[in-house]
Design a protein around this motif. Structure first.
Motif, PDB file in Angstrom:
ATOM      1  N   ALA A 198       6.325  -2.781 -35.214  1.00 28.45           N
ATOM      2  CA  ALA A 198       7.552  -2.652 -36.242  1.00 28.45           C
ATOM      3  C   ALA A 198       7.334  -2.641 -37.597  1.00 28.45           C
ATOM      4  CB  ALA A 198       8.034  -4.190 -35.969  1.00 28.45           C
ATOM      5  N   TYR A 199       8.263  -1.892 -38.227  1.00 31.51           N
ATOM      6  CA  TYR A 199       7.713  -1.721 -39.387  1.00 31.51           C
ATOM      7  C   TYR A 199       9.064  -1.653 -40.479  1.00 31.51           C
ATOM      8  CZ  TYR A 199       9.347   2.976 -38.344  1.00 31.51           C
ATOM      9  OH  TYR A 199       9.799   4.227 -37.792  1.00 31.51           O
ATOM     10  N   LEU A 200       8.818  -1.909 -41.987  1.00 33.99           N
ATOM     11  CA  LEU A 200      10.008  -1.940 -42.552  1.00 33.99           C
ATOM     12  C   LEU A 200      10.013  -0.809 -43.916  1.00 33.99           C
ATOM     13  CD1 LEU A 200      12.405  -3.607 -44.217  1.00 33.99           C
ATOM     14  CD2 LEU A 200      10.572  -4.807 -45.413  1.00 33.99           C
ATOM     15  N   THR A 201      11.129  -0.037 -43.805  1.00 35.74           N
ATOM     16  CA  THR A 201      10.914   1.054 -44.919  1.00 35.74           C
ATOM     17  C   THR A 201      12.048   1.056 -45.846  1.00 35.74           C
ATOM     18  OG1 THR A 201      12.172   2.632 -43.182  1.00 35.74           O
ATOM     19  CG2 THR A 201       9.670   2.657 -43.240  1.00 35.74           C
TER      20      THR A 201
ATOM     21  N   ASN B 276      20.317   8.382 -38.380  1.00 36.85           N
ATOM     22  CA  ASN B 276      19.088   7.392 -37.952  1.00 36.85           C
ATOM     23  C   ASN B 276      18.473   8.013 -36.624  1.00 36.85           C
ATOM     24  OD1 ASN B 276      20.334   5.669 -36.036  1.00 36.85           O
ATOM     25  ND2 ASN B 276      21.559   5.132 -37.972  1.00 36.85           N
ATOM     26  N   ARG B 277      17.472   7.309 -36.244  1.00 40.11           N
ATOM     27  CA  ARG B 277      16.987   7.768 -34.921  1.00 40.11           C
ATOM     28  C   ARG B 277      16.895   6.650 -34.039  1.00 40.11           C
ATOM     29  NH1 ARG B 277      11.404  11.061 -34.518  1.00 40.11           N
ATOM     30  NH2 ARG B 277      12.745  11.972 -32.892  1.00 40.11           N
ATOM     31  N   ASP B 278      17.913   5.781 -34.238  1.00 39.71           N
ATOM     32  CA  ASP B 278      18.331   4.594 -33.176  1.00 39.71           C
ATOM     33  C   ASP B 278      18.503   5.153 -31.815  1.00 39.71           C
ATOM     34  OD1 ASP B 278      18.676   1.716 -32.779  1.00 39.71           O
ATOM     35  OD2 ASP B 278      20.814   2.325 -32.485  1.00 39.71           O
ATOM     36  N   GLY B 279      17.781   4.556 -30.976  1.00 46.79           N
ATOM     37  CA  GLY B 279      18.014   4.788 -29.525  1.00 46.79           C
ATOM     38  C   GLY B 279      17.284   6.173 -29.101  1.00 46.79           C
ATOM     39  N   HIS B 280      16.538   6.903 -30.063  1.00 41.41           N
ATOM     40  CA  HIS B 280      15.806   8.158 -29.734  1.00 41.41           C
ATOM     41  C   HIS B 280      14.546   7.775 -28.868  1.00 41.41           C
ATOM     42  CE1 HIS B 280      17.358  11.117 -32.764  1.00 41.41           C
ATOM     43  NE2 HIS B 280      18.280  10.326 -32.538  1.00 41.41           N
TER      44      HIS B 280
ATOM     45  N   VAL C  88       8.189   6.174 -25.579  1.00 39.23           N
ATOM     46  CA  VAL C  88       8.822   5.014 -26.481  1.00 39.23           C
ATOM     47  C   VAL C  88      10.156   5.468 -26.783  1.00 39.23           C
ATOM     48  CG1 VAL C  88       6.532   4.409 -27.293  1.00 39.23           C
ATOM     49  CG2 VAL C  88       7.940   6.014 -28.584  1.00 39.23           C
ATOM     50  N   VAL C  89      10.738   4.310 -27.012  1.00 39.99           N
ATOM     51  CA  VAL C  89      12.221   4.397 -27.819  1.00 39.99           C
ATOM     52  C   VAL C  89      12.155   3.336 -29.066  1.00 39.99           C
ATOM     53  CG1 VAL C  89      12.969   2.270 -26.552  1.00 39.99           C
ATOM     54  CG2 VAL C  89      14.613   3.908 -27.376  1.00 39.99           C
ATOM     55  N   THR C  90      12.944   3.816 -29.900  1.00 41.55           N
ATOM     56  CA  THR C  90      12.991   3.366 -31.442  1.00 41.55           C
ATOM     57  C   THR C  90      14.270   2.833 -31.462  1.00 41.55           C
ATOM     58  OG1 THR C  90      13.709   5.296 -32.351  1.00 41.55           O
ATOM     59  CG2 THR C  90      11.471   4.785 -32.586  1.00 41.55           C
ATOM     60  N   GLN C  91      14.300   1.500 -32.190  1.00 44.34           N
ATOM     61  CA  GLN C  91      15.473   0.747 -32.448  1.00 44.34           C
ATOM     62  C   GLN C  91      15.467   0.484 -33.702  1.00 44.34           C
ATOM     63  OE1 GLN C  91      17.886   0.252 -30.354  1.00 44.34           O
ATOM     64  NE2 GLN C  91      16.759   1.059 -28.402  1.00 44.34           N
ATOM     65  N   VAL C  92      16.600   1.058 -34.707  1.00 50.13           N
ATOM     66  CA  VAL C  92      16.681   0.667 -36.044  1.00 50.13           C
ATOM     67  C   VAL C  92      17.763  -0.020 -36.647  1.00 50.13           C
ATOM     68  CG1 VAL C  92      16.946   2.152 -38.308  1.00 50.13           C
ATOM     69  CG2 VAL C  92      16.044   3.235 -36.393  1.00 50.13           C
TER      70      VAL C  92
END
Length: 272
Positions: free
Chosen positions: A128-131, A225-229, A245-249
């Motif tokens: 998990a990360y913050l940008t 954004n790449r939410d759900g990619h 993997v899957v990303t949630q933004v």
């Protein structure tokens, strides 16, 4: 004053924002609309103008760089005429409004990021990360650093790493797909934050990479954004295997411009 159309060392003509301005997008969208309709040529300007209920001269001026403030009805009609998707519509509205109406916060604004850091630490096994709004990595959890040690380097930037670092090509499955997505997010961000110096510099750096330049020139793809990619990773932690993997933004409402991203394994998070 004469306009500077000189080519810099990256091969980009003029400043990066000229390559992503509304006029450039309108011309590309109109050409695509013509292809969708099977015309064999761009949708004529006069037909776009008629759909919007405006004059051909009015629309022609838009494609020449005129930037009048447009009302919601006109923008909706224009989006319909050009057959825009949701993210493209949002980009059109952003350009018409002059960019994001709310200022973005940053790490230098004295904003207390402790609540967001606690959210990161609540994810003990998954990255998990913050940008910020230029994808600078402001903080990350331990798992993120274990999977991607580059985030520990001062000045770590997700988009710059993904587009220009040779390591990214090795670790991101189907790298061209990722590059296309990162460049598409850059287009959207530059509509949100016109003239943002870091976004401009990231684009300059990326377009110096021949593969990135070819993807950019292929057409104005836009992604918010790449939410759900979902995608495949090949990283040392899991060698010799790859993982999906899957990303949630998440966009915290109280922190405009910041993003919390969570990366989850698709096999229930069990490490092999």
């Amino acid at each position: 004053m004469q306009r500077d159309n000189s080519t810099d060392r990256t091969g980009l003509v003029g400043p990066p924002d000229e390559a992503v301005g509304l006029a450039v997008l309108l011309r590309a969208w109109r050409a695509r609309a013509g292809r969708k309709l099977g015309l064999g040529k761009p949708l004529p300007q006069v037909e776009v103008a008629a759909e919007v209920g405006m004059s051909e001269r009015w629309y022609r001026d838009l494609e020449r760089g005129s930037t009048p403030r447009l009302d919601a009805r006109t923008l909706t009609a224009l989006a319909d005429a050009l057959q825009l998707c949701a993210d493209e519509r949002a980009t059109l509205f952003l350009y018409a409004a002059g960019g994001e109406p709310f200022p973005a916060v940053s790490a230098v604004d004295g904003v207390d990021l402790a609540p967001l850091r606690r959210l990161l630490d609540l994810q003990p096994t998954q990255p998990a990360y913050l940008t910020d709004n230029a994808w600078n990595v402001l903080d990350h959890n331990t798992a993120m650093a274990e999977w991607f040690p580059w985030v520990r380097v001062p000045g770590a930037n997700l988009i710059r790493w993904g587009l220009t670092d040779p390591e990214a090509r090795e670790q991101l499955g189907d790298w061209p797909r990722h590059a296309r997505a990162y460049l598409a997010m850059l287009r959207y961000a530059m509509a949100q934050y016109p003239g943002h110096p870091e976004l401009r510099e990231i684009l300059r750096t990326a377009l110096a990479v021949p593969e990135c330049r070819r993807i950019w020139d292929a057409g104005p793809v836009i992604i918010a954004n790449r939410d759900g990619h979902t995608f495949r990773l090949t990283i040392p932690r899991f060698a010799p295997h790859s993982i999906d993997v899957v990303t949630q933004v998440l966009h915290p409402v109280g922190y405009p411009g910041l993003r919390l991203t969570f990366v989850s394994r698709q096999d229930d998070g069990q490490e092999g």
